[in-house]
Write a protein that holds these residues in place. Structure first.
Motif, PDB file in Angstrom:
ATOM      1  N   ARG A  47       0.814  -1.209   0.000  1.00 37.84           N
ATOM      2  CA  ARG A  47       0.000   0.000   0.000  1.00 37.84           C
ATOM      3  C   ARG A  47       0.855   1.270   0.000  1.00 37.84           C
ATOM      4  NH1 ARG A  47      -5.062   0.022   1.620  1.00 37.84           N
ATOM      5  NH2 ARG A  47      -5.058  -1.823   0.318  1.00 37.84           N
ATOM      6  N   ARG A  48       1.992   1.212   0.713  1.00 38.45           N
ATOM      7  CA  ARG A  48       2.837   2.398   0.834  1.00 38.45           C
ATOM      8  C   ARG A  48       4.299   2.011   0.643  1.00 38.45           C
ATOM      9  NH1 ARG A  48       2.831   5.937   6.356  1.00 38.45           N
ATOM     10  NH2 ARG A  48       4.783   4.908   6.904  1.00 38.45           N
ATOM     11  N   ILE A  49       5.011   2.816  -0.138  1.00 35.08           N
ATOM     12  CA  ILE A  49       6.436   2.589  -0.383  1.00 35.08           C
ATOM     13  C   ILE A  49       7.220   3.742   0.223  1.00 35.08           C
ATOM     14  CG2 ILE A  49       8.233   2.422  -2.144  1.00 35.08           C
ATOM     15  CD1 ILE A  49       6.081   1.270  -4.036  1.00 35.08           C
ATOM     16  N   SER A  50       8.069   3.428   1.194  1.00 34.13           N
ATOM     17  CA  SER A  50       8.946   4.450   1.754  1.00 34.13           C
ATOM     18  C   SER A  50      10.377   4.200   1.284  1.00 34.13           C
ATOM     19  CB  SER A  50       8.862   4.476   3.277  1.00 34.13           C
ATOM     20  OG  SER A  50       9.249   3.240   3.830  1.00 34.13           O
ATOM     21  N   LEU A  51      11.174   5.245   1.360  1.00 35.84           N
ATOM     22  CA  LEU A  51      12.551   5.192   0.863  1.00 35.84           C
ATOM     23  C   LEU A  51      13.565   5.223   1.997  1.00 35.84           C
ATOM     24  CD1 LEU A  51      12.055   7.775  -2.041  1.00 35.84           C
ATOM     25  CD2 LEU A  51      11.596   5.307  -2.047  1.00 35.84           C
ATOM     26  N   GLY A  52      13.092   5.385   3.227  1.00 37.29           N
ATOM     27  CA  GLY A  52      13.989   5.409   4.366  1.00 37.29           C
ATOM     28  C   GLY A  52      15.060   6.483   4.202  1.00 37.29           C
ATOM     29  N   SER A  53      16.280   6.108   4.493  1.00 36.72           N
ATOM     30  CA  SER A  53      17.399   7.051   4.352  1.00 36.72           C
ATOM     31  C   SER A  53      18.075   6.951   2.994  1.00 36.72           C
ATOM     32  CB  SER A  53      18.433   6.787   5.452  1.00 36.72           C
ATOM     33  OG  SER A  53      18.979   5.483   5.326  1.00 36.72           O
ATOM     34  N   ALA A  54      17.462   6.205   2.053  1.00 34.80           N
ATOM     35  CA  ALA A  54      18.143   5.927   0.786  1.00 34.80           C
ATOM     36  C   ALA A  54      18.468   7.201  -0.002  1.00 34.80           C
ATOM     37  CB  ALA A  54      17.307   4.976  -0.068  1.00 34.80           C
ATOM     38  N   VAL A  55      17.522   8.137  -0.083  1.00 35.74           N
ATOM     39  CA  VAL A  55      17.795   9.360  -0.852  1.00 35.74           C
ATOM     40  C   VAL A  55      18.845  10.201  -0.130  1.00 35.74           C
ATOM     41  CG1 VAL A  55      16.809  11.430  -1.872  1.00 35.74           C
ATOM     42  CG2 VAL A  55      15.477   9.316  -1.855  1.00 35.74           C
ATOM     43  N   ALA A  56      18.784  10.262   1.189  1.00 39.81           N
ATOM     44  CA  ALA A  56      19.818  10.968   1.945  1.00 39.81           C
ATOM     45  C   ALA A  56      21.184  10.341   1.697  1.00 39.81           C
ATOM     46  CB  ALA A  56      19.487  10.949   3.434  1.00 39.81           C
ATOM     47  N   ARG A  57      21.224   9.018   1.615  1.00 40.65           N
ATOM     48  CA  ARG A  57      22.502   8.339   1.389  1.00 40.65           C
ATOM     49  C   ARG A  57      22.997   8.546  -0.045  1.00 40.65           C
ATOM     50  NH1 ARG A  57      23.630   4.970   5.785  1.00 40.65           N
ATOM     51  NH2 ARG A  57      21.827   4.634   7.145  1.00 40.65           N
ATOM     52  N   VAL A  58      22.067   8.631  -1.003  1.00 41.73           N
ATOM     53  CA  VAL A  58      22.466   8.977  -2.375  1.00 41.73           C
ATOM     54  C   VAL A  58      23.120  10.360  -2.388  1.00 41.73           C
ATOM     55  CG1 VAL A  58      21.576   9.585  -4.657  1.00 41.73           C
ATOM     56  CG2 VAL A  58      20.797   7.491  -3.547  1.00 41.73           C
ATOM     57  N   THR A  59      22.530  11.288  -1.652  1.00 41.36           N
ATOM     58  CA  THR A  59      23.085  12.636  -1.552  1.00 41.36           C
ATOM     59  C   THR A  59      24.473  12.600  -0.909  1.00 41.36           C
ATOM     60  OG1 THR A  59      20.864  13.549  -1.358  1.00 41.36           O
ATOM     61  CG2 THR A  59      22.671  14.951  -0.659  1.00 41.36           C
ATOM     62  N   HIS A  60      24.618  11.794   0.131  1.00 40.32           N
ATOM     63  CA  HIS A  60      25.918  11.687   0.792  1.00 40.32           C
ATOM     64  C   HIS A  60      26.947  10.988  -0.096  1.00 40.32           C
ATOM     65  CE1 HIS A  60      23.969  13.174   4.383  1.00 40.32           C
ATOM     66  NE2 HIS A  60      25.153  13.248   4.953  1.00 40.32           N
ATOM     67  N   LYS A  61      26.494  10.082  -0.945  1.00 44.72           N
ATOM     68  CA  LYS A  61      27.441   9.467  -1.887  1.00 44.72           C
ATOM     69  C   LYS A  61      27.995  10.516  -2.847  1.00 44.72           C
ATOM     70  CE  LYS A  61      28.164   5.634  -5.076  1.00 44.72           C
ATOM     71  NZ  LYS A  61      28.996   6.400  -6.019  1.00 44.72           N
TER      72      LYS A  61
END
Length: 279
Positions: A226-240
């Protein structure tokens, strides 16, 4: 103009049918960009926020800090916002209930509570205590007097505390206790995620990170997520991007990754969108 009451109603409706993505901002700027890019709702990320404070994930942010951060996101966007509140910043059920009450008080449309102890190794709470904590959270959410989506998380698979079968046992008990949304982050694969979805009748949240990012939205929707969350993944992409670009500059004098920078004008336009701080 979108009132807080309308946001809460919208958030409840989003969980009633279909599937949607709830991105996870880590500060006001990322929240406003996600809103401008079409997000329907937002959820804070404990890890992403901790990074902004120069701290590691898991148990390094206080309840007051997390509440103030969530209130900033609410005040600077027009979207429903849910709080990632780790273990509720407490072990005792009554203290978890107080966290839920405070979450509603700052204008959140929901929050999540994990069954994870904030100590070395992040072990899971024993089953009975984990259930009592969710029962207390459900009671507090029910006393809010308006829509508030309580997400009960079984994090032991991700943290290595128990297997998928035990996670399912836990979320089935959380469902019986009255949780609105169930969440088992990072099961071994898509087959196990499908088992999780099929094991309960309430909506299920899926974390798309790591190997799950190889699958598309339609696959998750088709299996009943029903719901898809991204957790810290986008923050970690930014940190990469931060790590890769600055490492190349400092080690090799290579500035080429800076060519990938987003347009300043585009970001400025997204950040200039007015929010509606209201009651």
């Amino acid at each position: 103009m979108t009132t807080l009451a309308q946001r809460h109603e919208t958030f409840q409706t989003l969980h009633a049918d279909g599937c949607f993505v709830i991105p996870n901002p880590w500060d006001i700027g990322s929240a406003k960009v996600m809103q401008a890019l079409g997000a329907k709702a937002l959820a804070t990320t404990s890890a992403g926020f901790a990074f902004t404070l120069g701290r590691p994930d898991m148990g390094h942010v206080t309840r007051d800090e997390a509440l103030a951060h969530a209130a900033d996101i609410v005040a600077n966007t027009n979207l429903p916002v849910s709080g990632d509140f780790e273990n509720g910043f407490a072990d005792a059920p009554d203290d978890v209930a107080e966290t839920v009450r405070l979450a509603a008080e700052v204008g959140l449309s929901g929050c999540s509570i994990e069954d994870t102890m904030m100590e070395d190794g992040n072990p899971a709470y024993p089953f009975d205590l984990a259930l009592e904590r969710i029962k207390a959270a459900v009671s507090a959410a029910g006393a809010v007097g308006r829509p508030f989506v309580l997400c009960a998380r079984a994090d032991g698979v991700m943290n290595g505390s128990y297997d998928t079968a035990d996670a399912i046992r836990r979320i089935q008990a959380f469902e019986q206790a009255g949780a609105d949304l169930l969440y088992v982050p990072m099961p071994p694969g898509m087959d196990e995620l499908k088992q999780v979805v099929d094991s309960v009748s309430k909506p299920v949240n899926a974390l798309v990170a790591g190997p799950f990012a190889a699958h598309g939205f339609e696959e998750f929707a088709a299996m009943g997520v029903r719901r898809i969350s991204l957790g810290s993944a986008v923050a970690r992409v930014t940190h990469k991007a931060l790590v890769d670009s600055v490492a190349a500059i400092c080690s090799d004098g290579d500035f080429s990754l800076l060519k990938q920078a987003a347009s300043g004008g585009r970001i400025d336009r997204m950040l200039s969108a007015p929010a509606t701080p209201d009651a």
